[in-house]
Design a protein around this motif. Structure first.
Motif, PDB file in Angstrom:
ATOM      1  N   MET A 174       0.923  -0.951  -0.108  1.00  0.00           N
ATOM      2  CA  MET A 174      -0.075   0.085  -0.044  1.00  0.00           C
ATOM      3  C   MET A 174       0.745   1.197   0.015  1.00  0.00           C
ATOM      4  N   ALA A 175       0.566   2.116  -0.875  1.00  0.00           N
ATOM      5  CA  ALA A 175       1.619   3.225  -1.049  1.00  0.00           C
ATOM      6  C   ALA A 175       1.657   4.060   0.012  1.00  0.00           C
ATOM      7  N   ARG A 176       0.271   4.326   0.669  1.00  0.00           N
ATOM      8  CA  ARG A 176       0.353   5.190   1.673  1.00  0.00           C
ATOM      9  C   ARG A 176       0.959   5.038   2.912  1.00  0.00           C
ATOM     10  N   THR A 177       0.963   3.446   3.259  1.00  0.00           N
ATOM     11  CA  THR A 177       1.670   3.284   4.584  1.00  0.00           C
ATOM     12  C   THR A 177       3.440   3.323   4.046  1.00  0.00           C
ATOM     13  N   LEU A 210       4.279   6.936   4.446  1.00  0.00           N
ATOM     14  CA  LEU A 210       4.369   7.138   6.185  1.00  0.00           C
ATOM     15  C   LEU A 210       5.574   6.375   6.572  1.00  0.00           C
ATOM     16  N   LEU A 269       8.497   8.706   5.913  1.00  0.00           N
ATOM     17  CA  LEU A 269       8.496   9.989   6.669  1.00  0.00           C
ATOM     18  C   LEU A 269       8.752   9.537   8.066  1.00  0.00           C
ATOM     19  N   ARG A 270       8.630   8.493   8.553  1.00  0.00           N
ATOM     20  CA  ARG A 270       8.913   8.252   9.927  1.00  0.00           C
ATOM     21  C   ARG A 270      10.446   7.838  10.242  1.00  0.00           C
ATOM     22  N   PRO A 281       5.708  12.356  10.671  1.00  0.00           N
ATOM     23  CA  PRO A 281       5.366  12.799   9.313  1.00  0.00           C
ATOM     24  C   PRO A 281       4.946  14.291   9.627  1.00  0.00           C
ATOM     25  N   THR A 282       4.175  14.561  10.867  1.00  0.00           N
ATOM     26  CA  THR A 282       3.703  15.687  10.962  1.00  0.00           C
ATOM     27  C   THR A 282       4.676  16.828  10.799  1.00  0.00           C
ATOM     28  N   LEU A 298       4.926  17.770   7.284  1.00  0.00           N
ATOM     29  CA  LEU A 298       3.739  18.392   6.864  1.00  0.00           C
ATOM     30  C   LEU A 298       3.923  19.861   7.151  1.00  0.00           C
ATOM     31  N   LEU A 335       6.167  21.212   4.635  1.00  0.00           N
ATOM     32  CA  LEU A 335       5.511  21.557   3.366  1.00  0.00           C
ATOM     33  C   LEU A 335       4.437  22.754   3.568  1.00  0.00           C
ATOM     34  N   ILE A 336       3.686  22.654   4.629  1.00  0.00           N
ATOM     35  CA  ILE A 336       3.009  23.819   4.643  1.00  0.00           C
ATOM     36  C   ILE A 336       3.831  25.261   4.617  1.00  0.00           C
ATOM     37  N   PHE A 347       6.317  25.661   3.135  1.00  0.00           N
ATOM     38  CA  PHE A 347       6.949  26.194   1.731  1.00  0.00           C
ATOM     39  C   PHE A 347       5.756  26.380   0.900  1.00  0.00           C
ATOM     40  N   LEU A 348       4.661  25.753   1.207  1.00  0.00           N
ATOM     41  CA  LEU A 348       3.308  26.223   0.348  1.00  0.00           C
ATOM     42  C   LEU A 348       3.004  27.553   0.191  1.00  0.00           C
ATOM     43  N   ALA A 385       5.654  29.751  -1.388  1.00  0.00           N
ATOM     44  CA  ALA A 385       5.476  29.656  -2.936  1.00  0.00           C
ATOM     45  C   ALA A 385       4.331  30.597  -3.319  1.00  0.00           C
TER      46      ALA A 385
END
Lengths: 418, 508
Positions: B1-4, B7, B10-11, B17-18, B21, B24-25, B27-28, B31
């Motif tokens: 499963m891609a999502r696991t 994660l 990221l761990r 992961p937070t 995130l 990412l936020i 830099f969002l 931009a």
């Protein structure tokens, strides 16, 4: 008003149903106050800072419809599920990209859809039907959900004593909305012209940018085969197809048979049969959002001249249910990531390049984290309920194997065409 | 499963992961701000800070090092002459070389003055984002590990707050500057020093000062903390050795950074001359510090000579920072270092000579590192800082971005107020009397918050409704500075009080 659907000075003719035209008419009043030049009909696009700001702000304000619909649809949920669901719809990267960067009013339209779904979940079927009729008259793309709505209303509302009377009520309400919207144009004898604007069959099976659906695969197959045919030197009907030219244009396949609008519609309807049958057997308000998402996805996969933006019609309703169960969450994660990714070519300017990628990436990571948190709780509370997850799963199972590749290919082809 | 698997990737580190995130936020929104105008866009003949940075790239890529800071035929110092230390110049050279490769016209010597194109704007903007990515983010991650050891959630909130505080976003990515490099280096230095790596910390801090001389605002804090640590050593000889080691690190760093200029003494003098702004006035434009605000009542410049003013500024600055500095020398702690950095930067901002409105970023950075432990400071200071810079931002055409970011900051920090109250209420059952007192304080503070937000909105609205009277044409700017000055002064005093009070509690 008699000129609304005849006017063709500009390349961007009015191709939304009448109620949306009325909505734009309303917007014209404040726009006239701000910058009258906005409203002159000209061949060239008009652009002034005030006009851009006004249009952008109008999108921001009409998002209130989306948010209020969201509030209504989630107010009965438990704490964390409510939070997650609200976030996933309100901060939806696809909606942000299409509405606020690309510019459309999907927030308004999907907001009405959310209102309608929320009303169905609360058992107020007549109001829901009314809103859906309204929605249909604002953007006919939502006709994809019409079979689902009719089957559901027929089986859930029009039953028991007085079924016929109830049927008449719903029918007359929907008919009234349509009469109000199309009536004036019918009286002016413009219906053929109007329908031609609404359903531009001459535009071809695929949109200028291919939406990542089955027909994209079909077209790609056609390309490969035509290359092979040419390579092998077999004399064949020669029409060098250019389907990614950027502008809307008619196109024909060179080797495979052309697909007409009727065939595409039949394919969509056929693909919906399992869904409709199960709704017929058990019209459950709790599952309606998932059903709507699935119906939207079916029409996206097989519909005629589908825009890549249409995927939002499936993503947003599914977001309502995503936090409810693990299976739904997984499907949503997959669908939203791929769907939003497929929207990226829509924004082609270099300046927004990093922005759009970060938006999609941040949204996907955020939904991943939030759904994982919400689902552990959801499972613990035994909220595994959706029969239709399976249905979604099967439909997506096909898409899952194919989709990433299609998107990638589409992207490459689009790049090449530019 | 891609999502696991995503994660799991990221761990992989100690970060969750937070954390990613949050980055990412951050830099969002960087931009997004990038799409707005920069300072002096399309305003000849002098343009603004964007042109200054571009001009420095032009000078450093085209001229030999010895001419960078000197008035020569090719280098007209009155047109945005370099006035930052050598590390800034090296950075300009590096980015300039890259941009020259991508868009040669943007770096043409002499002919590129006021060069503006969509491409070059994008390259310049992206260079700021890259600086954030390679300097600020690693530094903040280190700070997260060092200062928020107890709770991952607090660490992530600290990170998000530091990246999303609107003042830095608007100045670096809107107005256009590279503050994040020197601030990031200073944050890294704080993390290194607080985790016991004194030499590394000193080197990083020297680099920060060599990027922007304003990092000097933190110097007393680092000095006090490191001195305190050295004095904790058992014997006199080990104390001396520790101090000597640090002195050596500092000297070596400076020698390395200044090496190209040291061969010829006149080159070094040129640099020194350029980066010491003593010839300029007491303050610039409208800055929310003590001198500018009180000058409406007291004409400092007519009472004292310039020399006397310099001494007066220096004295009052040191005096204002003294209490926490003394505390830090006597009992150095990790979080004490942050309080000290913030307090000393506040003191410099409020009382020192020749302060820019943008210098508010310096106290802001360590305050944000304090994270959720200092909710009042971390929530209140960023919008106040932005508010104090509003006249500048308005000039740059960043009003829309300013409004959006302020609303966003409000939305980010507002709901948490309610959550905290709930926490307090559960505490209240445990410790009745104390909780009641703090509850009263809280309601008073909330009241203050409402009043101050109301006033701020009023000050924004005033110029739209009334015209400035003829005899006081700058009355609205003065309103902005006075309002911000009162807030910043109040927050600075509150922070010092917190720093002193908390340590006394720990000491008992």
């Amino acid at each position: 008003m008699s000129h609304w659907y005849v006017e063709e000075t500009s390349e961007w003719t009015l191709d939304y149903p009448p109620l949306f035209a009325w909505f734009q008419r309303l917007l014209a009043y404040p726009a006239a106050l701000l910058d009258p030049a906005t409203l002159y009909i000209s061949k060239l696009p008009y652009k002034s800072p005030e006009c851009v700001l006004f249009q952008r702000l109008s999108v921001v304000f009409t998002d209130a419809v989306l948010l209020s619909g969201l509030w209504l649809a989630t107010r009965r949920r438990c704490g964390s599920q409510k939070k997650v669901t609200r976030y996933m719809v309100a901060a939806n990267a696809g909606l942000l990209i299409v509405d606020h960067i690309h510019f459309q009013y999907n927030g308004l339209l999907l907001g009405i859809l959310l209102w309608s779904i929320a009303l169905i979940q609360e058992g107020r079927d007549v109001a829901a039907a009314f809103l859906f009729a309204l929605l249909l008259n604002m953007k006919h793309l939502f006709a994809a959900l019409a079979p689902l709505y009719s089957v559901y209303l027929l089986r859930h509302y029009c039953r028991g004593p007085g079924a016929l009377y109830k049927f008449a009520t719903v029918g007359s309400i929907v008919a009234a909305v349509f009469a109000l919207s199309f009536g004036p144009f019918a009286l002016m004898g413009q219906m053929p012209q109007l329908l031609q604007r609404l359903f531009p069959f001459h535009r071809g099976l695929l949109h200028a940018y291919w939406a990542p659906n089955l027909w994209a695969l079909y077209a790609f197959m056609d390309k490969i085969m035509s290359t092979m045919v040419q390579y092998l030197g077999i004399p064949f009907r020669s029409s060098p197809a250019s389907m990614t030219g950027g502008l809307v244009q008619v196109s024909h396949f060179s080797v495979l048979p052309d697909i007409g609008a009727g065939a595409a519609a039949a394919a969509v309807l056929a693909s919906m049969i399992p869904l409709l049958v199960s709704v017929w057997r058990r019209p459950d308000p709790a599952c309606f959002a998932c059903c709507a998402a699935l119906a939207g996805l079916n029409s996206f996969m097989l519909g005629y001249h589908v825009h890549e933006k249409a995927i939002l019609m499936s993503i947003v309703p599914l977001a309502l249910e995503a936090a409810g169960s693990l299976r739904c969450a997984r499907i949503f994660q997959r669908l939203s990531t791929i769907g939003h990714y497929s929207l990226l070519p829509l924004i082609y300017t270099q300046d927004e390049c990093i922005l759009k990628m970060l938006m999609v990436l941040a949204y996907s990571v955020a939904t991943c984290i939030l759904l994982e948190q919400a689902c552990t709780e959801g499972i613990l509370e035994g909220q595994e309920k959706n029969v239709f997850d399976l249905c979604c799963g099967v439909s997506l199972g096909v898409g899952r194997a194919l989709d990433p590749d299609i998107v990638l290919l589409t992207y490459l082809l689009c790049e090449k065409a530019q | 499963m891609a999502r696991t698997s995503v994660l799991r990737f990221l761990r992989a580190g100690t970060e969750s992961p937070t954390t990613w995130l949050a980055i990412l936020i951050g830099f969002l929104f960087r931009a997004a701000i990038c799409l707005h105008p920069y300072s002096g866009a399309g305003k000849p003949p002098m343009y603004g800070d964007y042109e200054a940075q571009r001009h420095w790239m032009e000078i450093t890529t085209n001229l030999p090092v010895s001419e960078w800071y000197a008035e020569t035929k090719q280098n007209n110092l009155s047109y945005w002459g370099l006035d930052y230390p050598p590390l800034s110049a090296y950075q300009s050279w590096l980015y300039g070389k890259v941009i020259e490769r991508l868009d040669p016209d943007a770096m043409a010597l002499g002919e590129s003055h006021g060069y503006e194109s969509a491409d070059s704007k994008r390259y310049m903007r992206q260079s700021v984002m890259i600086s954030d990515l390679i300097v600020l983010v690693p530094a903040l991650l280190a700070c997260r590990r060092v200062f928020c050891r107890g709770s991952a959630e607090k660490g992530d909130l600290m990170l998000l707050g530091s990246l999303m505080q609107p003042a830095l976003l608007l100045i670096d990515h809107g107005h256009f500057q590279y503050n994040s490099i020197s601030l990031g280096l200073a944050a890294g230095a704080a993390a290194a020093v607080a985790s016991g790596k004194d030499v590394l910390g000193s080197i990083l801090f020297c680099l920060a000062m060599n990027h922007k001389q304003m990092a000097m605002f933190y110097a007393p804090a680092f000095f006090a903390h490191l001195l305190g640590r050295c004095l904790q050593k058992p014997s006199l000889s080990s104390k001396m050795a520790a101090i000597a080691r640090l002195g050596l690190a500092v000297t070596a760093t400076f020698v390395v950074v200044w090496a190209p200029f040291l061969a010829n003494p006149s080159d070094a003098l040129h640099v020194l001359h350029r980066i010491m702004p003593l010839k300029r006035g007491l303050y610039e434009d409208y800055v929310a510090n003590f001198w500018c605000t009180t000058s409406m009542l007291v004409k400092w410049r007519s009472i004292f000579s310039q020399q006397a003013l310099v001494w007066l500024c220096m004295g009052s600055t040191l005096l204002a920072a003294m209490p926490v500095l003394v505390q830090e020398v006597r009992r150095p702690t990790a979080r004490g270092l942050l309080v000290c950095m913030a307090s000393s930067a506040f003191a410099f901002y409020l009382f020192s000579y020749q302060v820019h409105e943008k210098s508010i970023l310096l106290p802001l950075m360590p305050v944000m590192l304090l994270g959720p432990d200092q909710p009042i400071m971390t929530r209140w200071l960023p919008p106040v800082a932005c508010f104090s810079m509003y006249p500048l931002l308005k000039k740059d055409g960043l009003t829309l971005a300013y409004i959006a970011l302020m609303l966003l900051w409000g939305a980010m920090t507002w709901p948490a107020v309610g959550e905290e109250r709930k926490e307090r209420q559960t505490e209240a059952s445990r410790d009745h009397v104390e909780a009641q007192v703090s509850e009263r304080w809280r309601s008073l503070l909330l009241m203050g918050l409402y009043v101050s937000v109301g006033l701020a909105v009023g000050i924004h609205a005033a110029p739209l409704i009334w015209k400035a009277p003829k005899q006081y044409p700058y009355i609205f700017d003065a309103l902005f500075t006075s309002f911000s000055f009162l807030h910043i002064l109040g927050l600075a005093v509150y922070l010092q009080y917190q720093g002193l009070a908390n340590k006394q509690l720990k000491g008992d």
